[in-house]
Enzyme design. Structure first.
Site, PDB file in Angstrom:
ATOM      1  N   SER A   9       9.503  -3.675   5.606  1.00 55.33           N
ATOM      2  CA  SER A   9       8.632  -2.709   4.921  1.00 55.33           C
ATOM      3  C   SER A   9       9.290  -1.335   4.993  1.00 55.33           C
ATOM      4  CB  SER A   9       7.261  -2.659   5.599  1.00 55.33           C
ATOM      5  OG  SER A   9       7.424  -2.185   6.920  1.00 55.33           O
ATOM      6  N   ASP A  37       9.468  -5.192   1.391  1.00 53.88           N
ATOM      7  CA  ASP A  37       8.035  -5.486   1.308  1.00 53.88           C
ATOM      8  C   ASP A  37       7.299  -4.213   0.873  1.00 53.88           C
ATOM      9  OD1 ASP A  37       5.770  -7.065   1.688  1.00 53.88           O
ATOM     10  OD2 ASP A  37       5.605  -6.594   3.831  1.00 53.88           O
ATOM     11  N   GLY A  80      -3.310  -7.429   8.044  1.00 53.56           N
ATOM     12  CA  GLY A  80      -3.767  -7.051   9.377  1.00 53.56           C
ATOM     13  C   GLY A  80      -4.453  -8.183  10.125  1.00 53.56           C
TER      14      GLY A  80
HETATM   15  P1  13P Z   1      -0.450 -10.298   7.481  1.00 47.93           P
HETATM   16  O1  13P Z   1      -0.951  -8.984   7.974  1.00 47.93           O
HETATM   17  O2  13P Z   1      -1.585 -11.249   7.175  1.00 47.93           O
HETATM   18  O3  13P Z   1       0.546 -10.904   8.368  1.00 47.93           O
HETATM   19  O4  13P Z   1       0.275 -10.049   6.076  1.00 47.93           O
HETATM   20  C1  13P Z   1       1.597  -9.585   6.015  1.00 47.93           C
HETATM   21  C2  13P Z   1       2.018  -9.245   4.639  1.00 47.93           C
HETATM   22  O5  13P Z   1       1.387  -9.562   3.666  1.00 47.93           O
HETATM   23  C3  13P Z   1       3.276  -8.510   4.488  1.00 47.93           C
HETATM   24  O6  13P Z   1       3.445  -8.098   3.181  1.00 47.93           O
END
Ligand code: 13P
Length: 330
Positions: free
Chosen positions: A56, A93, A190
């Site tokens: 990210s 991401d 989350g």
């Molecule tokens: P989670 O918080 O459910 O692990 O999702 C992660 C996500 O979608 C990263 O883009």
């Protein structure tokens, strides 16, 4: 310019084609440190699974973009060293600007997400198209998003979700030429994916979340058959990990995720990429808290991060084998 091809990475085109045809999903695991990366690679090599390493913008800020890129290069070598070559993609991401996506494409990413879902439909189309036009010159694949997921993830915060409108998907895919599409059918980011008032409680007092909107997914599949669909926010938030965290001094109230049975059902459909970040955070935190609580004199990080890494390997292998169906597909 560093091409991902020079780092030994793969884009997601072939991975997704095989996953859609084979009725499974490729794991997209987030990482921002060494031990997470070691665990992801070890688990995916041992289960012979393709993998998407997700970064990210928050992770890039935390760990440094140059280091992360070279860690991904190292991951390719490490996988070979472990004895089995698997396709590895390095994916941005939740890219939120053209400039960020361009920077990643210019610096070794094989895939980027441009998340224009917070803009108007027209702005989302224009932004996604711009990123696709740039990315495709370098054979980098692009994920777009329609519909908004609720929850908190690094810099991405949304209070309310909006389901993807199936009526928009054909037009969006056609106008943007995007390679895959993230949709919103009830998952969220989350460890607290739903408020207690959105859930029921079972006999043990554990929250049971509302089911995913498979009707929307089916409608989308009907409109763009065989097109790669992505599910964000797909951690299942294992109760055992939450309990361990709380037992050893943590405080995670009413944490709830997506049941694995529903993810299995999604993976067997056109959903070919499933994003998991929070489960890794929970597993790591639980293991570290346990060691530090049981051995208060321990101050060598390897002695508490090492067990956390081992626990991550077990978790990722379980996902590949029992939830996503990606084991044996590399
Ligand atoms: P989670 O918080 O459910 O692990 O999702 C992660 C996500 O979608 C990263 O883009």
């Amino acid at each position: 310019m560093t091409s991902y091809k020079d780092l030994g990475l793969a884009n997601t085109r072939e991975m997704f084609k095989k996953a859609v045809d084979g009725g499974y999903a490729v794991p997209a695991y987030n990482f921002n440190n060494l031990e997470q990366l070691q665990a992801i690679i070890q688990a995916c090599v041992e289960t012979k699974s393709p993998v998407i390493l997700q970064v990210s913008s928050g992770a890039r800020k935390y760990a440094n973009a140059t280091l992360l890129r070279n860690m991904a290069r190292g991951a390719v070598e490490y996988a070979k060293e472990l004895g089995y070559e698997i396709p590895i993609a390095l994916h941005l991401d939740h890219g939120d600007t053209f400039e960020l996506c361009k920077d990643c494409i210019d610096n070794g990413f094989s895939s980027v997400m441009i998340d224009g879902s917070h803009h108007s439909y027209e702005e989302n189309v224009a932004l996604t198209k711009k990123v696709v036009e740039y990315a495709h010159q370098f054979d980098v694949t692009v994920e777009g998003e329609l519909g908004v997921l609720a929850g908190v993830e690094d810099d991405v915060v949304a209070e309310k979700s909006t389901y993807t409108k199936p009526s928009e998907v054909e037009d969006f895919v056609k106008k943007t030429n995007v390679d895959s599409l993230a949709i919103s059918i009830g998952t969220s980011h989350g460890a607290n994916k739903f408020t207690p008032s959105q859930c029921e409680r079972n006999a043990e007092g554990v929250l049971v979340p509302p089911p995913l909107r498979f009707d929307i997914l089916k409608e989308i599949e009907k409109r763009i058959p065989g097109f790669p669909i992505v599910l964000h926010g797909s951690s299942s938030v294992p109760q055992a990990e939450v309990d361990t965290i709380n037992k050893f001094g943590g405080k995670l109230d009413d944490a709830v995720g997506i049941p694995e049975s529903q993810l299995r059902e999604a993976a067997a459909s056109a959903v070919c990429k499933i994003n998991i970040d929070s489960d890794g955070r929970l597993v790591m935190t639980a293991a570290i808290r346990k060691v530090l609580a049981e051995k208060p004199g321990e101050f060598d990080p390897r002695k508490y991060i090492g067990p956390a890494r081992d626990a991550l390997v077990v978790m990722y292998k379980g996902k590949n084998e029992n939830v996503l169906g990606s084991a044996g597909k590399a």
